[in-house]
Design a protein around this motif. Structure first.
Motif, PDB file in Angstrom:
ATOM      1  N   MET A  48      51.936 -21.704  34.517  1.00  0.00           N
ATOM      2  CA  MET A  48      52.353 -20.065  34.630  1.00  0.00           C
ATOM      3  C   MET A  48      51.239 -19.547  34.830  1.00  0.00           C
ATOM      4  N   ASN A  49      52.030 -18.331  35.507  1.00  0.00           N
ATOM      5  CA  ASN A  49      51.524 -16.922  35.559  1.00  0.00           C
ATOM      6  C   ASN A  49      50.847 -16.532  34.406  1.00  0.00           C
ATOM      7  N   GLN A  50      49.870 -15.496  34.278  1.00  0.00           N
ATOM      8  CA  GLN A  50      49.513 -14.905  33.758  1.00  0.00           C
ATOM      9  C   GLN A  50      50.292 -14.139  33.008  1.00  0.00           C
ATOM     10  N   LEU A  51      50.765 -14.130  31.730  1.00  0.00           N
ATOM     11  CA  LEU A  51      51.180 -14.032  30.628  1.00  0.00           C
ATOM     12  C   LEU A  51      50.719 -11.909  30.097  1.00  0.00           C
ATOM     13  N   ARG A  52      52.227 -10.908  30.217  1.00  0.00           N
ATOM     14  CA  ARG A  52      52.216  -9.969  30.284  1.00  0.00           C
ATOM     15  C   ARG A  52      51.288  -9.937  29.334  1.00  0.00           C
ATOM     16  N   SER A  53      52.141 -10.336  27.778  1.00  0.00           N
ATOM     17  CA  SER A  53      52.195 -10.008  26.856  1.00  0.00           C
ATOM     18  C   SER A  53      50.199 -10.552  26.343  1.00  0.00           C
ATOM     19  N   GLY A  54      49.006 -11.491  27.563  1.00  0.00           N
ATOM     20  CA  GLY A  54      47.972 -11.077  27.648  1.00  0.00           C
ATOM     21  C   GLY A  54      47.289 -10.027  27.670  1.00  0.00           C
ATOM     22  N   GLU A  55      47.683  -8.868  28.075  1.00  0.00           N
ATOM     23  CA  GLU A  55      47.192  -7.824  28.053  1.00  0.00           C
ATOM     24  C   GLU A  55      47.253  -7.001  26.304  1.00  0.00           C
ATOM     25  N   TRP A  56      48.137  -7.665  25.223  1.00  0.00           N
ATOM     26  CA  TRP A  56      47.372  -6.877  24.325  1.00  0.00           C
ATOM     27  C   TRP A  56      46.526  -8.203  23.473  1.00  0.00           C
ATOM     28  N   TYR A  57      47.294  -9.727  23.485  1.00  0.00           N
ATOM     29  CA  TYR A  57      46.204 -10.556  22.887  1.00  0.00           C
ATOM     30  C   TYR A  57      45.438 -11.029  23.494  1.00  0.00           C
ATOM     31  N   GLU A  58      44.790 -11.330  24.309  1.00  0.00           N
ATOM     32  CA  GLU A  58      43.612 -12.442  25.320  1.00  0.00           C
ATOM     33  C   GLU A  58      42.886 -11.172  24.729  1.00  0.00           C
ATOM     34  N   GLY A  59      41.255 -11.756  24.856  1.00  0.00           N
ATOM     35  CA  GLY A  59      39.752 -11.635  25.168  1.00  0.00           C
ATOM     36  C   GLY A  59      39.609 -11.864  22.854  1.00  0.00           C
ATOM     37  N   GLY A  60      38.230 -10.873  23.558  1.00  0.00           N
ATOM     38  CA  GLY A  60      37.804 -10.567  22.063  1.00  0.00           C
ATOM     39  C   GLY A  60      37.236  -9.102  21.342  1.00  0.00           C
ATOM     40  N   ASP A  61      37.590  -8.283  22.039  1.00  0.00           N
ATOM     41  CA  ASP A  61      37.532  -6.702  21.595  1.00  0.00           C
ATOM     42  C   ASP A  61      38.124  -7.113  20.833  1.00  0.00           C
ATOM     43  N   ARG A  62      37.647  -5.056  20.394  1.00  0.00           N
ATOM     44  CA  ARG A  62      38.959  -5.167  18.631  1.00  0.00           C
ATOM     45  C   ARG A  62      40.338  -4.414  19.119  1.00  0.00           C
ATOM     46  N   ASN A  63      40.918  -4.522  19.838  1.00  0.00           N
ATOM     47  CA  ASN A  63      42.108  -4.369  19.793  1.00  0.00           C
ATOM     48  C   ASN A  63      42.902  -5.231  19.964  1.00  0.00           C
ATOM     49  N   ALA A  64      42.619  -6.327  20.579  1.00  0.00           N
ATOM     50  CA  ALA A  64      43.023  -7.864  20.989  1.00  0.00           C
ATOM     51  C   ALA A  64      43.257  -8.109  19.882  1.00  0.00           C
ATOM     52  N   TYR A  65      41.955  -8.595  18.361  1.00  0.00           N
ATOM     53  CA  TYR A  65      42.066  -8.763  17.389  1.00  0.00           C
ATOM     54  C   TYR A  65      42.716  -7.750  16.235  1.00  0.00           C
ATOM     55  N   ILE A  66      43.466  -6.615  16.628  1.00  0.00           N
ATOM     56  CA  ILE A  66      44.101  -5.948  15.928  1.00  0.00           C
ATOM     57  C   ILE A  66      45.747  -6.418  16.163  1.00  0.00           C
ATOM     58  N   HIS A  67      45.385  -6.763  17.775  1.00  0.00           N
ATOM     59  CA  HIS A  67      46.801  -7.074  17.670  1.00  0.00           C
ATOM     60  C   HIS A  67      47.733  -8.538  17.927  1.00  0.00           C
ATOM     61  N   ARG A  68      46.653  -9.918  17.664  1.00  0.00           N
ATOM     62  CA  ARG A  68      46.885 -10.855  17.168  1.00  0.00           C
ATOM     63  C   ARG A  68      46.507 -10.888  15.734  1.00  0.00           C
ATOM     64  N   ALA A  69      45.749 -10.653  14.628  1.00  0.00           N
ATOM     65  CA  ALA A  69      46.251 -10.808  13.704  1.00  0.00           C
ATOM     66  C   ALA A  69      46.998  -9.939  12.897  1.00  0.00           C
ATOM     67  N   TRP A  70      47.660  -8.752  13.518  1.00  0.00           N
ATOM     68  CA  TRP A  70      48.889  -8.526  12.974  1.00  0.00           C
ATOM     69  C   TRP A  70      50.149  -9.537  12.536  1.00  0.00           C
ATOM     70  N   MET A  71      50.151 -10.240  13.936  1.00  0.00           N
ATOM     71  CA  MET A  71      51.538 -10.755  14.100  1.00  0.00           C
ATOM     72  C   MET A  71      51.554 -11.831  13.248  1.00  0.00           C
ATOM     73  N   ARG A  72      50.246 -12.988  12.935  1.00  0.00           N
ATOM     74  CA  ARG A  72      49.990 -14.296  12.909  1.00  0.00           C
ATOM     75  C   ARG A  72      51.277 -14.456  12.396  1.00  0.00           C
ATOM     76  N   ARG A  73      50.309 -14.291  10.567  1.00  0.00           N
ATOM     77  CA  ARG A  73      51.823 -14.300   9.365  1.00  0.00           C
ATOM     78  C   ARG A  73      52.446 -15.370   9.743  1.00  0.00           C
ATOM     79  N   GLY A  74      52.094 -16.461   9.397  1.00  0.00           N
ATOM     80  CA  GLY A  74      52.215 -17.812   9.584  1.00  0.00           C
ATOM     81  C   GLY A  74      52.455 -18.492  10.806  1.00  0.00           C
ATOM     82  N   LEU A  75      52.152 -17.874  12.053  1.00  0.00           N
ATOM     83  CA  LEU A  75      52.524 -18.263  13.410  1.00  0.00           C
ATOM     84  C   LEU A  75      51.783 -19.467  13.686  1.00  0.00           C
ATOM     85  N   PRO A  76      51.980 -20.444  14.079  1.00  0.00           N
ATOM     86  CA  PRO A  76      51.207 -21.855  14.890  1.00  0.00           C
ATOM     87  C   PRO A  76      49.673 -21.044  15.610  1.00  0.00           C
TER      88      PRO A  76
END
Ligand code: FES
Length: 572
Positions: free
Chosen positions: A1-29
């Motif tokens: 798989m190529n690098q996903l575009r969505s990785g620009e939101w979700y990848e990494g350990g910084d605060r912004n990636a945390y925010i993007h992931r945390a608000w989306m989880r809501r029961g996702l695997p």
């Protein structure tokens, strides 16, 4: 798989990636946002106020299952929806707004692929324009036509039979009460209009452009196979993201020429012209009106479907479907364009028998031999006008007659049934002020009603000319999309009642009998500036200030060309 575009939101350990992931989880695997799974938006034009697309939430569920099954993560993304019969002053005013809003939301969100759910006339064009502009991998799911309704034992073509029955009521051959009774039967159930109108045509366009799974277009909305194909489209988009197969890889210039050929073969709607031009414009492709005339020339109409013929979309599906029809002219298609599957479009044509050759006519005995869309030019339409010969009266395709001019749709409605209106069956009805800028929005009023006194004499068609569009379900010798429109200072603004008009479709001429000198003199005294008063705020102002003419697709000038999928800045 190529690098996903969505990785620009979700990848990494910084605060912004945390925010993007945390608000989306809501029961996702747990692994939904770890960068291993493509994030797929289902651009969904379902709306209770877009009756033809009401069922698309059910369709979206099937897409979702397919996305999950293939290892992606699906999201329902409601987008601007346009109900052709509902929105005023015309859905076309809002097509570019819908496309612009969709484009921005596709780009702004963390998505890797798009499944585009459309149906009613403007929804597939707007979705394709938006997908072309962001160029993220995308597949179209056409919502499908409705099943055929019946009235007093006769099949009803929705749209087409509304025009026919209302003219019959005006002519007095059926009663007003009978006309109103037919309303209950007109719409049988879920799906879009069941004629080869604009919605059916745009599904054909999407498929011939390569943007659907082959064999999808024309699958009735109520047919279980629509849901199976929707599931398959969900699976496919995950593969497309892996392959990075983008709209610009699929929708090449030759793919557009294939779409024009397909539209000609089914006798499709004139509205496909402005939509194809606008989609091509978003891709930066040089598609012109001449391409329509040239590519469609010599293509036989084999679909015996209303409004050009007799049958309806459900009959086409029963008779073998779109691929069976197009297989008969396989040799006409350009071989190179691929579909969303990655395989050539022409590879999908071949083993598709015709089961009813009264619906899908043989190539040797078509409905019309040569019936693409004809592009007319002359001193009445220097930048072109179009006519659909398959929906016209053959004898009227060469015609000379005096103009009866209406300055606006209101003027036409006020005078068309006036017993004192000087009009005969040989007259040419001319309507102006209905182009993109003038109305504004270029409504479907070009198929103007015939004068009642002529209807009562048995006249059923006349030459009609305007800068408007026509419903894809309408028929008649109707010349449309005159460019430049009257409100943009085109010669249409200066024709007068009594001027002699020449229509010569064989030689592609649309002119009126006025000397250059006289025309120059008339342009010094603009007739109806007040009729085109420009809106002062909101979308209508933006639209009028920037809309282009019909010969280039009536998109906004600043939306031509792609902006790609990049977003340069963070939101926090
Ligand atoms: Fe929606 Fe005809 S009104 S397709």
């Amino acid at each position: 798989m190529n690098q996903l575009r969505s990785g620009e939101w979700y990848e990494g350990g910084d605060r912004n990636a945390y925010i993007h992931r945390a608000w989306m989880r809501r029961g996702l695997p747990e692994d939904a946002l770890d960068g291993s799974k493509p994030q797929i938006a289902i651009a969904n034009t379902a709306s209770d106020l877009t009756p033809c697309n009401m069922h698309l939430n059910e369709v979206a569920d099937s897409v979702k299952h397919g996305v999950w099954a293939a290892g992606g993560v699906p999201y329902n993304l409601p987008v601007v929806s346009l109900g052709e019969t509902q929105v005023k002053p015309t859905a076309m005013l809002w097509r570019n707004m819908a496309a612009m809003a969709m484009e921005e939301m596709f780009r702004a969100n963390p998505i890797d692929g798009l499944v585009l759910l459309g149906g009613c006339d403007k929804t597939i064009p707007a979705l394709l324009m938006a997908a072309a502009s962001v160029d993220i991998p995308a597949v179209v799911v056409p919502g499908g036509p409705m099943l055929t309704g019946h009235f007093r034992g006769e099949a009803l073509g929705c749209g087409t039979d509304v025009w026919r029955l209302s003219e019959e009521a005006r002519a007095g051959t059926i009663s007003k009460a009978q006309f109103l009774q037919s309303e209950q039967s007109m719409i049988r159930g879920k799906g879009h209009c069941n004629t080869m109108g604009t919605a059916s045509t745009m599904a054909v366009v999407a498929e011939a452009l390569g943007m659907t799974i082959p064999g999808f277009a024309g699958t009735p909305a109520a047919d279980a196979r629509l849901l199976s194909l929707s599931h398959d489209s969900g699976r496919l988009i995950v593969d497309m993201v892996a392959a990075q197969r983008r709209p610009s890889d699929v929708m090449t210039k030759e793919a557009f020429l294939n779409a024009i050929i397909a539209v000609a073969a089914v006798g499709g709607s004139t509205n496909s012209v402005v939509h194809l031009l606008a989609i091509a414009g978003r891709l930066g492709l040089d598609l012109t009106l001449e391409d329509f005339d040239a590519a469609g020339a010599g293509v036989p109409v084999m679909a015996n479907l209303q409004p050009s013929g007799m049958f309806l979309m459900d009959d086409l599906y029963r008779a073998g479907g779109l691929l069976a029809l197009l297989t008969q002219v396989k040799d006409l298609f350009h071989p190179a364009p691929i579909t969303v599957t990655g395989k050539p479009f022409v590879d999908s044509l071949g083993e598709h028998p015709v089961y009813d050759d009264t619906v899908i006519l043989p190539r040797e005995a078509p409905l019309m031999e040569d019936a693409g869309i004809a592009v007319l030019r002359g001193n009445l339409a220097p930048r072109g006008a179009i006519v659909k010969p398959s929906a016209a009266t053959p004898e009227l395709l060469q015609h000379v007659g005096p103009a009866v001019v209406f300055d606006s749709i209101e003027d036409m409605r006020a005078r068309i049934d006036d017993p004192d209106l000087e009009v005969t069956a040989d007259s040419v009805l001319v309507l102006r002020g209905c182009g993109p800028r003038g109305y504004p929005g270029m409504p479907e009023v070009g198929n103007m009603p015939l004068p009642r006194k002529l209807l009562e004499q048995g006249v059923r068609d006349m030459v009609r000319i305007s800068d408007a569009r026509m419903s894809g379900t309408a028929y008649g010798t109707v010349i449309l999309h005159v460019a430049p429109e009257a409100a943009a200072g085109g010669p249409l603004a200066f024709i007068r009642t009594g001027d002699i008009v020449t229509v010569d479709v064989e030689n592609r001429v649309l002119s009126f009998d006025v000397s250059d000198e006289e025309l120059r003199a008339r342009t010094q005294t603009p007739a109806s500036e007040a009729a085109y008063a420009a809106p002062q705020r909101g979308w209508a102002k933006l639209y009028v200030d920037h809309v282009m003419q019909a010969d280039t697709g009536a998109d906004l000038d600043f939306l031509v060309g792609s902006s790609g999928d990049r977003v340069s800045r963070e939101s926090h």
